[in-house]
Structure formats: C-alpha cells, structure tokens
Design an enzyme around this catalytic site. Structure first.
Site, short mmCIF file in Angstrom:
data_model
loop_
_atom_site.label_atom_id
_atom_site.label_comp_id
_atom_site.label_asym_id
_atom_site.label_seq_id
_atom_site.Cartn_x
_atom_site.Cartn_y
_atom_site.Cartn_z
N ASP A 1 -12.44 -3.41 -39.22
CA ASP A 1 -12.10 -4.40 -38.20
C ASP A 1 -11.70 -5.78 -38.74
O ASP A 1 -11.84 -6.78 -38.05
CB ASP A 1 -13.30 -4.58 -37.27
CG ASP A 1 -14.61 -4.79 -38.04
OD1 ASP A 1 -14.57 -5.30 -39.18
OD2 ASP A 1 -15.67 -4.42 -37.51
N GLU B 1 -13.98 4.38 -40.04
CA GLU B 1 -15.02 3.63 -39.31
C GLU B 1 -14.49 3.21 -37.94
O GLU B 1 -14.50 2.05 -37.57
CB GLU B 1 -15.53 2.43 -40.11
CG GLU B 1 -16.87 1.92 -39.60
CD GLU B 1 -17.47 0.81 -40.44
OE1 GLU B 1 -18.19 1.14 -41.40
OE2 GLU B 1 -17.22 -0.38 -40.14
N GLU C 1 -13.53 -9.52 -35.09
CA GLU C 1 -13.61 -8.10 -35.41
C GLU C 1 -13.51 -7.18 -34.18
O GLU C 1 -12.88 -6.12 -34.24
CB GLU C 1 -14.90 -7.79 -36.18
CG GLU C 1 -14.92 -8.31 -37.60
CD GLU C 1 -15.41 -9.75 -37.73
OE1 GLU C 1 -15.63 -10.20 -38.86
OE2 GLU C 1 -15.57 -10.41 -36.68
N HIS D 1 -23.37 -15.02 -42.73
CA HIS D 1 -22.04 -15.58 -43.01
C HIS D 1 -21.06 -15.47 -41.86
O HIS D 1 -19.96 -16.00 -41.93
CB HIS D 1 -21.42 -14.85 -44.21
CG HIS D 1 -21.05 -13.44 -43.90
ND1 HIS D 1 -21.96 -12.40 -43.96
CD2 HIS D 1 -19.88 -12.88 -43.51
CE1 HIS D 1 -21.36 -11.28 -43.62
NE2 HIS D 1 -20.10 -11.53 -43.34
N ARG E 1 -18.65 -15.74 -38.65
CA ARG E 1 -18.04 -16.90 -38.00
C ARG E 1 -18.73 -17.26 -36.69
O ARG E 1 -18.88 -18.44 -36.36
CB ARG E 1 -16.55 -16.62 -37.71
CG ARG E 1 -15.66 -16.64 -38.94
CD ARG E 1 -14.24 -16.20 -38.59
NE ARG E 1 -13.40 -16.11 -39.77
CZ ARG E 1 -12.61 -17.07 -40.23
NH1 ARG E 1 -12.56 -18.21 -39.59
NH2 ARG E 1 -11.87 -16.90 -41.30
N HIS F 1 -22.71 -16.67 -49.27
CA HIS F 1 -21.27 -16.41 -49.12
C HIS F 1 -20.47 -17.62 -49.60
O HIS F 1 -20.93 -18.76 -49.52
CB HIS F 1 -20.96 -16.13 -47.65
CG HIS F 1 -19.62 -15.54 -47.38
ND1 HIS F 1 -18.48 -16.29 -47.30
CD2 HIS F 1 -19.24 -14.26 -47.16
CE1 HIS F 1 -17.44 -15.49 -47.03
NE2 HIS F 1 -17.88 -14.26 -46.95
#
Length: 382
Positions: free
Chosen positions: A98, A120, A134, A210, A212, A243
């Site tokens: 994604d 996936e 995603e 990490h 967004r 990250h």
C-alpha cells in the site's frame, strides 16, 4: 519451455522485506524470467534489505529526495516506471501492499496494459484517512490488479465485499517466509547497546513509531506514555530504532532523551530487527509488518494506532489495539508487564499470518494463471 517475464516492483524497507523472498523464489524457477525494479522511495533502509537477501535490482529509479512529498514520490515513480516498462516489457508486474510506489507501479503497468499482481491484497480499515495514504493506495491497486494474493481469509472476504472474486488466492504472508532466513540463535548485533542488554532477566520492550497519521499530538501522547513506562518499571529497557523522518527524530529526542533505560538507536536492518524481536519481551509499534512478524516469534504486540487493517491478530489474541491516548497506552502496557497470565495468553496465541510457504503459493498461482501448471496452488490453511 515457455517462460513468463515477471517484474517485482518495490521501494521501501517494509516492501523489500516481504518482496525479496518472492523475487528470489521467482528467480530460481525455470518457468520465469524474474526482473526486479526498485524505486528507492526509501534509499538507505531499502539498500540494507537488498544486501541481506543478496538481491540485485535490474532497474533502480533512485527517486528519494529530502523532505519528499506524496505527490513528488508518486510522480517520480510513475515517470520512472514508464521508461522501465517500455524497455523491459514484462508479462506481469507484482507490487506489494500500500505504498506510493505500489500505487504508482500498478498505475504505470495499467497504462502499459500489463497485468498486475497485488501481493498482500485485501487489507482494509475502511477509513480513508487512516492509515494515510495507505488505505486509499491499496484500494486503488485492488481496482487495477488482475491477481490478488491475500494473506488471510479476512483479506479475501474484504475483496469479495468489493466484488473482487476473480484471480484471488489465499497465500499467507511472505514476511513469515522472510523470518525463516533472518532469525538465528547465535546472532551478534552491530550495536554494542543491543549486545549488552540482558534479554533473559530484563523486560526489553521494542518500540517503533513513525506513521504519518501519528504526527503531532498522537506522537506526543505515545512518547509520554513510553517515558512513564520506563520510569514505572525499573526492570524494563526500551529500545527504539528511530525512523529517519525529521518529524519522528525530533519527537523521539524531545521526549525520550536522557533516560538510562531508553535507548534511541539508529534504524536497524531487517536481520537485526528480526533478531531483536526474537529476544525482546514485548513489542509496541504503529508498524504494519511488526504486527505480523512478532506473533510468529511469540511476542505480544501493542498497536499504537486507533485501528488496524490486521484484525486477524486482534481476534487471535496476539495483538491488542492500544490507541494513541497516553493513559490507555500506559495502562495496557502495565498490564502486560505486571500480569504474567495476560502476557502468556498473548505470547502463546496462534499466529494467523502464515506458514512460511507464501512465496511458493504466489509463484504457483502465477504459473497456473499463465497456463504453466495444471492446478492452482493449495490455499493457505486449506
């Protein structure tokens, strides 16, 4: 014998971990001409995975730039893939999951009228803003793809609700395949901090954060809960591979610096991460992949998000959704650190994500789709 040219396309560390075993499976089979294209949406973290799996890409778009936006990532991927597909002319393009690379890779293949396989496939939260971007990326790829490789029955059922029933295969998750080659008993870490930790007698908590959608107040809440946890449990050691995102770096150092039992370290390569996970006591993460990997290693997971597109693990009892509020995160972690019975229930729950044969099933499904074998692969769990 007829051969099928199959191109794997990926660009981030998590994608690489899950696609590398598949790329290698395709390469070892005589019925396929395996071609690998990376976008390098992540550069350093991608390269470390490629090195570990000894995978050399045939094409490298090298798109990464400082403070890149979703628009620049997508545009550069799309333009770069245009040239690659024109030259390589594969029979099938395989994308994973994604990411922006996934969406752009699938869209580019569609523009060239090349079939797309989605590894996936079928994960959903049904909230287009979370995870962002995603959730929308994977739905768009699902609309484009011709072959859909679902890790679990729930993923397959999600696609069926969207009237996607053709070309759907239940395979398990390729990340379980990857774990079989990365985790070893006598592993030595590159970091002396990790080598010195007393995994037998200390409660080592592996942390990642990490995403967004956690930027801002959610990340502040998470970091504050983590520090409270370290203060409350003298036997706990928190290890946080931070990250490279400047936003994440700033938040982690602001709230977690200067604590003797919180170790902020550089991002780990996949082999180090998997071996740390195998030795830790508990995982606290907003990552998607760790929700699948940790249960395979018998480690409870607290998910630092409001929802998860991997509800199978919640239903199986290997994962609990902790959310992004400080008190809820803290109390849920306290329970697992204090109540041995609760911890053992999670640690010994069955992992719903795979048996280490996902890559084989995907390769078999591709061969069957192109008429190179008589029967489709047996479904995961079937």
């Amino acid at each position: 014998m007829k051969t099928i040219k199959v191109m794997t396309v990926f660009g981030t560390r998590p994608e690489a971990i899950k696609m590398a075993p598949l790329a290698l499976e395709l390469a070892r089979r005589p019925e396929f001409e395996a071609v690998c294209c990376v976008t390098a949406q992540h550069r350093e973290m991608l390269d470390s995975v490629l090195n570990i799996f000894s995978l050399k890409p045939d094409y490298d778009l090298n798109i990464m730039e400082p403070r890149q936006t979703l628009s620049t990532i997508t545009a550069k991927c799309l333009n770069g893939m245009d040239r690659v597909l024109e030259e390589a002319r594969p029979d099938l393009v395989l994308v994973h999951g994604d990411t922006s690379t996934t969406f752009a890779g699938a869209l580019a293949a569609f523009y060239h009228q090349i079939p797309v396989g989605h590894v996936e496939a079928g994960l959903r939260t049904y909230d287009k803003w979370s995870p962002f971007p995603e959730e929308v990326n994977r739905k768009l790829v699902g609309s484009i793809a011709d072959l859909h490789f679902c890790p679990t029955p729930a993923n397959r059922d999600n696609l069926a609700r969207e009237n996607i029933v053709k070309g759907v295969f239940l395979t398990g998750n390729t990340v379980i395949d990857a774990l079989q080659t990365t985790v070893v008993e006598d592993f030595t870490f590159g970091s002396e901090i990790l080598n010195r930790l007393d995994y037998g007698n200390r409660k080592v908590i592996l942390v990642t954060c990490h995403r967004r959608e956690n930027y801002g107040q959610p990340m502040t809440n998470i970091m504050t809960a983590l520090r409270r946890l370290a203060d409350a449990f003298p036997e706990a050691e928190l290890v946080y591979p931070v990250h490279l995102s400047p936003v994440v770096q700033e938040a982690a150092h602001k709230y977690l610096d200067n604590h003797p039992r919180i170790h902020l370290i550089a991002p780990l390569d996949v082999r180090e991460m998997h071996n740390l996970m195998a030795r830790c006591h508990l995982v606290m993460t907003d990552s998607g992949g760790l929700q699948e990997e940790a249960p395979a290693l018998g480690k409870p997971v607290l998910v630092l998000r409001k929802e998860t597109e991997r509800p199978e693990a919640v239903e199986a009892g290997t994962v609990r959704l902790a959310g992004v509020e400080e008190e809820a995160i803290f109390q849920m972690a306290v329970q697992l650190l204090s109540d041995r019975n609760e911890y053992e229930k999670m640690a010994h729950a069955a992992n719903p994500y795979g048996d280490g044969r996902a890559c084989r099933r995907i390769a078999d499904a591709v061969a069957w789709h192109f008429g190179l074998r008589d029967t489709p692969p047996e479904a995961f769990g079937g």
